[in-house]
Design a protein around this motif. Structure first.
Motif, PDB file in Angstrom:
ATOM      1  N   UNK A   1       0.813  -1.219   0.000  1.00 13.78           N
ATOM      2  CA  UNK A   1       0.000   0.000   0.000  1.00 13.78           C
ATOM      3  C   UNK A   1       0.843   1.264   0.000  1.00 13.78           C
ATOM      4  N   UNK A   2       2.110   1.167  -0.415  1.00 17.66           N
ATOM      5  CA  UNK A   2       2.985   2.335  -0.348  1.00 17.66           C
ATOM      6  C   UNK A   2       3.275   2.961  -1.695  1.00 17.66           C
ATOM      7  N   UNK A   3       2.480   2.632  -2.686  1.00 16.13           N
ATOM      8  CA  UNK A   3       2.627   3.327  -3.960  1.00 16.13           C
ATOM      9  C   UNK A   3       1.705   4.536  -3.955  1.00 16.13           C
ATOM     10  N   UNK A   4       1.943   5.427  -4.888  1.00  9.67           N
ATOM     11  CA  UNK A   4       1.257   6.712  -4.908  1.00  9.67           C
ATOM     12  C   UNK A   4      -0.261   6.572  -4.978  1.00  9.67           C
ATOM     13  N   UNK A   5      -0.731   5.697  -5.862  1.00  9.81           N
ATOM     14  CA  UNK A   5      -2.175   5.567  -6.027  1.00  9.81           C
ATOM     15  C   UNK A   5      -2.814   4.943  -4.799  1.00  9.81           C
ATOM     16  N   UNK A   6      -2.170   3.937  -4.201  1.00  9.75           N
ATOM     17  CA  UNK A   6      -2.745   3.289  -3.021  1.00  9.75           C
ATOM     18  C   UNK A   6      -2.875   4.262  -1.860  1.00  9.75           C
ATOM     19  N   UNK A   7      -1.863   5.112  -1.677  1.00 11.56           N
ATOM     20  CA  UNK A   7      -1.932   6.075  -0.579  1.00 11.56           C
ATOM     21  C   UNK A   7      -2.933   7.184  -0.867  1.00 11.56           C
ATOM     22  N   UNK A   8      -3.043   7.573  -2.129  1.00 12.81           N
ATOM     23  CA  UNK A   8      -4.070   8.552  -2.497  1.00 12.81           C
ATOM     24  C   UNK A   8      -5.453   7.973  -2.237  1.00 12.81           C
ATOM     25  N   UNK A   9      -5.626   6.697  -2.542  1.00 11.62           N
ATOM     26  CA  UNK A   9      -6.926   6.043  -2.319  1.00 11.62           C
ATOM     27  C   UNK A   9      -7.256   6.028  -0.830  1.00 11.62           C
TER      28      UNK A   9
ATOM     29  N   UNK B   1      -8.843  13.926 -16.925  1.00 12.25           N
ATOM     30  CA  UNK B   1      -7.644  13.140 -16.602  1.00 12.25           C
ATOM     31  C   UNK B   1      -7.769  11.678 -17.021  1.00 12.25           C
ATOM     32  N   UNK B   2      -8.943  11.337 -17.564  1.00  7.45           N
ATOM     33  CA  UNK B   2      -9.221   9.944 -17.969  1.00  7.45           C
ATOM     34  C   UNK B   2      -8.956   8.997 -16.812  1.00  7.45           C
ATOM     35  N   UNK B   3      -9.509   9.365 -15.650  1.00  8.80           N
ATOM     36  CA  UNK B   3      -9.291   8.611 -14.422  1.00  8.80           C
ATOM     37  C   UNK B   3     -10.493   7.730 -14.109  1.00  8.80           C
ATOM     38  N   UNK B   4     -10.239   6.584 -13.488  1.00 13.72           N
ATOM     39  CA  UNK B   4     -11.299   5.644 -13.137  1.00 13.72           C
ATOM     40  C   UNK B   4     -12.155   6.157 -11.980  1.00 13.72           C
ATOM     41  N   UNK B   5     -11.491   6.787 -11.008  1.00 12.28           N
ATOM     42  CA  UNK B   5     -12.184   7.265  -9.814  1.00 12.28           C
ATOM     43  C   UNK B   5     -11.346   8.373  -9.189  1.00 12.28           C
ATOM     44  N   UNK B   6     -11.767   8.848  -8.016  1.00 14.68           N
ATOM     45  CA  UNK B   6     -11.095   9.974  -7.378  1.00 14.68           C
ATOM     46  C   UNK B   6      -9.638   9.675  -7.045  1.00 14.68           C
ATOM     47  N   UNK B   7      -9.377   8.485  -6.490  1.00 17.16           N
ATOM     48  CA  UNK B   7      -8.009   8.152  -6.110  1.00 17.16           C
ATOM     49  C   UNK B   7      -7.097   8.081  -7.337  1.00 17.16           C
ATOM     50  N   UNK B   8      -7.615   7.512  -8.420  1.00 20.87           N
ATOM     51  CA  UNK B   8      -6.835   7.428  -9.647  1.00 20.87           C
ATOM     52  C   UNK B   8      -6.543   8.825 -10.177  1.00 20.87           C
ATOM     53  N   UNK B   9      -7.518   9.733 -10.046  1.00 19.71           N
ATOM     54  CA  UNK B   9      -7.317  11.118 -10.496  1.00 19.71           C
ATOM     55  C   UNK B   9      -6.223  11.799  -9.692  1.00 19.71           C
ATOM     56  N   UNK B  10      -6.213  11.580  -8.374  1.00 21.36           N
ATOM     57  CA  UNK B  10      -5.175  12.174  -7.523  1.00 21.36           C
ATOM     58  C   UNK B  10      -3.800  11.651  -7.912  1.00 21.36           C
TER      59      UNK B  10
END
Length: 232
Positions: A101-109, A206-215
């Motif tokens: 859980x220490x990658x950018x997207x996981x922590x943004x999520x 941003x062609x993002x799946x959801x909020x966390x992906x957008x961040x």
């Protein structure tokens, strides 16, 4: 004179009342370690450790802890975190992050689902206490060891090449901090429906799946910066 680190400041700070701490994870070694750290600090009080959503909700209803520690392996999608913070408005959630859980997207999520503090699961006592106390005091905290990947966010300068408007970037910043549409609406002086419209525009642009992906994509595109928000 060198400024004190957030961990040193947290260690020196003694709140007026003790902070009640619970854990969602039943791995014996983790429970024993967290319980030892909490009971050794005079400003904290240990509540209990439970596993699963129903037990966590029942624990919060019965004992009303100030802080719940949740490990990333026990709540991989942060759905329990989101549920607890919606049901118990004053609750502070501290995420104990494993390697997965220490990658950018996981922590943004995690932050988008209501986590207030992020700290590695193997952090020592001082760092865990800092995550607890500063999560309560400030509403958000990122362990310095994780700061290279994610931290308090602020918008960077906007140029014509950037796909988001200033207001969309403002909304995205607040989404990254875990704010709900209603909270963002109150802070910006608009309606929740307007906020949701901005979020939808951000996702599309941003062609993002959801909020966390957008961040996470906003970090990659340098639309958001990991620099600490200036005080004052």
């Amino acid at each position: 004179m060198t400024a004190a680190s957030p961990i040193a400041e947290a260690r020196a700070h003694v709140p007026e009342r003790r902070i009640a701490v619970a854990l969602v994870d039943l791995v014996p070694l983790l429970r024993r370690g967290v319980q030892t750290v909490v009971t050794a600090d005079p400003a904290l009080v240990w509540v209990d450790a439970v596993g699963g959503a129903r037990a966590a909700i029942e624990l919060c209803e019965r004992t009303g802890p100030d802080v719940v520690l949740i490990s990333s392996r026990s709540d991989p999608g942060w759905k329990l975190c989101e549920l607890l913070t919606r049901l118990f408005k004053e609750l502070t959630v501290v995420a104990l992050l494993g390697d997965e859980a220490r990658n950018q997207e996981a922590m943004a999520r995690a932050r988008c689902h209501g986590v207030h503090s992020l700290v590695p699961i193997e952090a020592d006592a001082d760092r865990l206490i800092a995550a607890i106390r500063l999560g309560v005091d400030l509403g958000h905290f990122v362990d310095p060891h994780l700061h290279a990947s994610v931290g308090p966010l602020r918008p960077v300068a906007i140029t014509k090449s950037r796909p988001l408007t200033r207001r969309e970037l403002e909304v995205l910043q607040l989404v990254a901090e875990g704010r709900t549409a209603v909270q963002i609406a109150s802070m910006l002086g608009v309606t929740a429906e307007t906020v949701r419209t901005h979020v939808n525009h951000v996702l599309r642009k941003l062609e993002a799946r959801d909020r966390a992906h957008a961040v996470a994509k906003a970090f990659t595109m340098s639309l958001l910066s990991n620099e600490s928000t200036p005080s004052g």
